[in-house]
Design a protein around this motif. Structure first.
Motif, PDB file in Angstrom:
ATOM      1  N   ARG A   7       0.852  -1.202   0.000  1.00  0.00           N
ATOM      2  CA  ARG A   7       0.000   0.000   0.000  1.00  0.00           C
ATOM      3  C   ARG A   7       0.881   1.242   0.000  1.00  0.00           C
ATOM      4  O   ARG A   7       1.911   1.259   0.683  1.00  0.00           O
ATOM      5  CB  ARG A   7      -0.883   0.060   1.250  1.00  0.00           C
ATOM      6  N   PRO A   8       0.486   2.305  -0.720  1.00  0.00           N
ATOM      7  CA  PRO A   8       1.229   3.564  -0.608  1.00  0.00           C
ATOM      8  C   PRO A   8       1.357   3.966   0.862  1.00  0.00           C
ATOM      9  O   PRO A   8       0.379   3.918   1.618  1.00  0.00           O
ATOM     10  CB  PRO A   8       0.368   4.553  -1.392  1.00  0.00           C
ATOM     11  N   MET A   9       2.568   4.343   1.266  1.00  0.00           N
ATOM     12  CA  MET A   9       2.849   4.524   2.697  1.00  0.00           C
ATOM     13  C   MET A   9       1.942   5.541   3.372  1.00  0.00           C
ATOM     14  O   MET A   9       1.656   5.430   4.566  1.00  0.00           O
ATOM     15  CB  MET A   9       4.315   4.885   2.916  1.00  0.00           C
ATOM     16  N   ILE A  10       1.460   6.539   2.630  1.00  0.00           N
ATOM     17  CA  ILE A  10       0.637   7.563   3.273  1.00  0.00           C
ATOM     18  C   ILE A  10      -0.663   6.981   3.816  1.00  0.00           C
ATOM     19  O   ILE A  10      -1.236   7.492   4.784  1.00  0.00           O
ATOM     20  CB  ILE A  10       0.361   8.733   2.314  1.00  0.00           C
ATOM     21  N   HIS A  11      -1.149   5.879   3.242  1.00  0.00           N
ATOM     22  CA  HIS A  11      -2.376   5.273   3.756  1.00  0.00           C
ATOM     23  C   HIS A  11      -2.185   4.762   5.187  1.00  0.00           C
ATOM     24  O   HIS A  11      -3.111   4.840   6.012  1.00  0.00           O
ATOM     25  CB  HIS A  11      -2.825   4.130   2.850  1.00  0.00           C
ATOM     26  N   TRP A  12      -1.010   4.229   5.479  1.00  0.00           N
ATOM     27  CA  TRP A  12      -0.761   3.757   6.854  1.00  0.00           C
ATOM     28  C   TRP A  12      -0.807   4.931   7.839  1.00  0.00           C
ATOM     29  O   TRP A  12      -1.307   4.800   8.961  1.00  0.00           O
ATOM     30  CB  TRP A  12       0.589   3.056   6.940  1.00  0.00           C
ATOM     31  N   VAL A  47      -0.410  18.064   2.753  1.00  0.00           N
ATOM     32  CA  VAL A  47       0.387  19.027   1.991  1.00  0.00           C
ATOM     33  C   VAL A  47       1.028  18.290   0.825  1.00  0.00           C
ATOM     34  O   VAL A  47       1.824  17.367   1.022  1.00  0.00           O
ATOM     35  CB  VAL A  47       1.473  19.683   2.855  1.00  0.00           C
ATOM     36  N   VAL A  48       0.660  18.684  -0.385  1.00  0.00           N
ATOM     37  CA  VAL A  48       1.170  18.040  -1.593  1.00  0.00           C
ATOM     38  C   VAL A  48       2.065  19.014  -2.345  1.00  0.00           C
ATOM     39  O   VAL A  48       1.971  20.224  -2.174  1.00  0.00           O
ATOM     40  CB  VAL A  48       0.016  17.551  -2.494  1.00  0.00           C
ATOM     41  N   GLY A  49       2.937  18.468  -3.178  1.00  0.00           N
ATOM     42  CA  GLY A  49       3.843  19.311  -3.944  1.00  0.00           C
ATOM     43  C   GLY A  49       4.283  18.603  -5.203  1.00  0.00           C
ATOM     44  O   GLY A  49       3.663  18.723  -6.252  1.00  0.00           O
ATOM     45  N   TYR A  50       5.352  17.820  -5.087  1.00  0.00           N
ATOM     46  CA  TYR A  50       5.876  17.106  -6.241  1.00  0.00           C
ATOM     47  C   TYR A  50       4.832  16.121  -6.786  1.00  0.00           C
ATOM     48  O   TYR A  50       4.321  15.286  -6.039  1.00  0.00           O
ATOM     49  CB  TYR A  50       7.159  16.366  -5.845  1.00  0.00           C
ATOM     50  N   ARG A  51       4.497  16.258  -8.069  1.00  0.00           N
ATOM     51  CA  ARG A  51       3.496  15.415  -8.735  1.00  0.00           C
ATOM     52  C   ARG A  51       2.235  15.282  -7.875  1.00  0.00           C
ATOM     53  O   ARG A  51       1.724  14.191  -7.607  1.00  0.00           O
ATOM     54  CB  ARG A  51       4.088  14.047  -9.073  1.00  0.00           C
ATOM     55  N   ASP A  52       1.738  16.430  -7.456  1.00  0.00           N
ATOM     56  CA  ASP A  52       0.593  16.451  -6.536  1.00  0.00           C
ATOM     57  C   ASP A  52      -0.632  15.769  -7.123  1.00  0.00           C
ATOM     58  O   ASP A  52      -1.471  15.247  -6.391  1.00  0.00           O
ATOM     59  CB  ASP A  52       0.253  17.885  -6.121  1.00  0.00           C
ATOM     60  N   ASP A  53      -0.735  15.739  -8.464  1.00  0.00           N
ATOM     61  CA  ASP A  53      -1.890  15.104  -9.074  1.00  0.00           C
ATOM     62  C   ASP A  53      -1.965  13.618  -8.740  1.00  0.00           C
ATOM     63  O   ASP A  53      -3.062  13.067  -8.546  1.00  0.00           O
ATOM     64  CB  ASP A  53      -1.858  15.295 -10.586  1.00  0.00           C
ATOM     65  N   LEU A  54      -0.814  12.977  -8.642  1.00  0.00           N
ATOM     66  CA  LEU A  54      -0.793  11.551  -8.308  1.00  0.00           C
ATOM     67  C   LEU A  54      -1.254  11.314  -6.869  1.00  0.00           C
ATOM     68  O   LEU A  54      -1.989  10.362  -6.589  1.00  0.00           O
ATOM     69  CB  LEU A  54       0.609  10.976  -8.509  1.00  0.00           C
ATOM     70  N   VAL A  55      -0.812  12.179  -5.962  1.00  0.00           N
ATOM     71  CA  VAL A  55      -1.200  12.021  -4.557  1.00  0.00           C
ATOM     72  C   VAL A  55      -2.692  12.305  -4.394  1.00  0.00           C
ATOM     73  O   VAL A  55      -3.403  11.563  -3.700  1.00  0.00           O
ATOM     74  CB  VAL A  55      -0.358  12.947  -3.649  1.00  0.00           C
ATOM     75  N   ARG A  56      -3.174  13.345  -5.027  1.00  0.00           N
ATOM     76  CA  ARG A  56      -4.602  13.669  -4.951  1.00  0.00           C
ATOM     77  C   ARG A  56      -5.447  12.509  -5.493  1.00  0.00           C
ATOM     78  O   ARG A  56      -6.479  12.148  -4.920  1.00  0.00           O
ATOM     79  CB  ARG A  56      -4.906  14.946  -5.741  1.00  0.00           C
ATOM     80  N   SER A  57      -5.009  11.943  -6.603  1.00  0.00           N
ATOM     81  CA  SER A  57      -5.754  10.837  -7.208  1.00  0.00           C
ATOM     82  C   SER A  57      -5.764   9.617  -6.297  1.00  0.00           C
ATOM     83  O   SER A  57      -6.807   8.964  -6.123  1.00  0.00           O
ATOM     84  CB  SER A  57      -5.138  10.480  -8.561  1.00  0.00           C
ATOM     85  N   GLU A  58      -4.616   9.321  -5.691  1.00  0.00           N
ATOM     86  CA  GLU A  58      -4.522   8.160  -4.807  1.00  0.00           C
ATOM     87  C   GLU A  58      -5.437   8.300  -3.602  1.00  0.00           C
ATOM     88  O   GLU A  58      -6.013   7.320  -3.113  1.00  0.00           O
ATOM     89  CB  GLU A  58      -3.077   7.979  -4.343  1.00  0.00           C
ATOM     90  N   ALA A  67      -8.222  10.121  -3.424  1.00  0.00           N
ATOM     91  CA  ALA A  67      -9.572  10.596  -3.794  1.00  0.00           C
ATOM     92  C   ALA A  67     -10.677   9.803  -3.115  1.00  0.00           C
ATOM     93  O   ALA A  67     -11.774  10.332  -2.865  1.00  0.00           O
ATOM     94  CB  ALA A  67      -9.740  10.543  -5.313  1.00  0.00           C
ATOM     95  N   GLY A  68     -10.422   8.552  -2.810  1.00  0.00           N
ATOM     96  CA  GLY A  68     -11.458   7.722  -2.209  1.00  0.00           C
ATOM     97  C   GLY A  68     -11.568   7.825  -0.702  1.00  0.00           C
ATOM     98  O   GLY A  68     -12.466   7.218  -0.103  1.00  0.00           O
ATOM     99  N   ARG A  69     -10.684   8.590  -0.077  1.00  0.00           N
ATOM    100  CA  ARG A  69     -10.721   8.716   1.385  1.00  0.00           C
ATOM    101  C   ARG A  69     -11.561   9.921   1.787  1.00  0.00           C
ATOM    102  O   ARG A  69     -11.625  10.920   1.071  1.00  0.00           O
ATOM    103  CB  ARG A  69      -9.305   8.840   1.949  1.00  0.00           C
ATOM    104  N   THR A  70     -12.187   9.837   2.958  1.00  0.00           N
ATOM    105  CA  THR A  70     -13.021  10.938   3.445  1.00  0.00           C
ATOM    106  C   THR A  70     -12.228  11.824   4.403  1.00  0.00           C
ATOM    107  O   THR A  70     -11.242  11.396   5.003  1.00  0.00           O
ATOM    108  CB  THR A  70     -14.255  10.397   4.175  1.00  0.00           C
TER     109      THR A  70
END
Length: 253
Positions: free
Chosen positions: A32-37, A53-64, A66-69
């Motif tokens: 799992r992507p580490m941020i989920h833990w 806080v997002v920065g580098y390739r923020d679109d990928l982090v936002r997309s990953e 997207a399903g969390r509340t």
């Protein structure tokens, strides 16, 4: 009863030592992507509002995510340090709840819900303007050291690159797990400078600033030993995975 808190998760970095173009917080740990833990631990501890806080390739982090509340995003377009990262959250912090602001690192998947609760409980019960969860580490190289005065009270945090030889021998380390009073944090962020070896705005300067203006600041080693493991390299990622398996974390593979 714990008042409603807000967590700021620092997740803007590229992770240059990971030898990949992937944002560091998206590297898989046990599948799992580490941020989920990190987010799981915050939610288990009772934190409902989370600012990533997002920065580098923020679109990928936002997309990953997207399903969390309960997730909000702040963009750090330039990576000018951890203090600068939290400064980018200011509009969200000013309009949100007035409860404590928890700041944690997105690359620390071994953060423990009990440690989050301990930090918030110490913050509230002590009436602190800033409380830092620390731990003692035999090999603290690369980590910020907790400098105390002659009476054992918190004085400041010094980063590895700015530490003297005596300061580098200190075993108590900062693991980027803070609780701040909201107004105190916003005041400290306004007064951050970048007079250091990296010319960056360090969040670690905020506690010392608050102390200098008469605010109540404390640091205690309330974190679990496993939280000494964070991820900056592929070898550290393997060590974290091994520890998580030892502790019985589920594997998503």
């Amino acid at each position: 009863m714990m008042v409603r808190s807000t967590a700021v998760i620092l997740a803007a970095g590229k992770g240059t030592r990971m030898k990949s173009d992937l944002p560091k917080v998206l590297f898989p740990v046990l599948g799992r992507p580490m941020i989920h833990w990190v987010l799981d631990a915050l939610e288990t501890s009772g934190v409902t509002r989370k600012i990533v806080v997002v920065g580098y390739r923020d679109d990928l982090v936002r997309s990953e995510l997207a399903g969390r509340t309960g997730i909000e995003f702040a963009l750090q377009a330039e990576q000018l340090g951890t203090g600068h990262a939290v400064q980018m959250c200011r509009p969200l912090l000013e309009t949100g709840p007035t409860g404590p602001i928890l700041v944690v690192a997105g690359d620390s998947p071994l953060i423990q819900p009990n440690s989050v609760r301990a930090v918030l409980n110490e913050f509230q019960q002590g009436g602190w303007d800033c409380f830092m969860g620390t731990l003692l580490k035999d090999n603290p190289f690369g980590l910020g050291r907790i400098v105390r005065d002659a009476n054992g009270r918190f004085s400041r945090i010094v980063e590895q690159k700015d530490a003297s030889e005596a300061e580098q021998a200190i075993r108590e380390v900062n693991m980027s797990t803070y609780a701040f009073d909201r107004d105190g944090l916003l005041q400290a962020l306004e007064n951050l400078g970048n007079n250091n070896a990296q010319r960056e705005y360090y969040l670690t300067d905020c506690p010392a600033y608050l102390l200098s203006v008469g605010k109540k600041v404390e640091a205690k080693p309330v974190l679990s030993d496993c939280e000494a493991l964070s991820i900056n390299t592929l070898d550290e990622l393997k060590a974290v995975e091994a520890k998580m398996q030892e502790m019985g974390y589920p594997c998503a593979n």
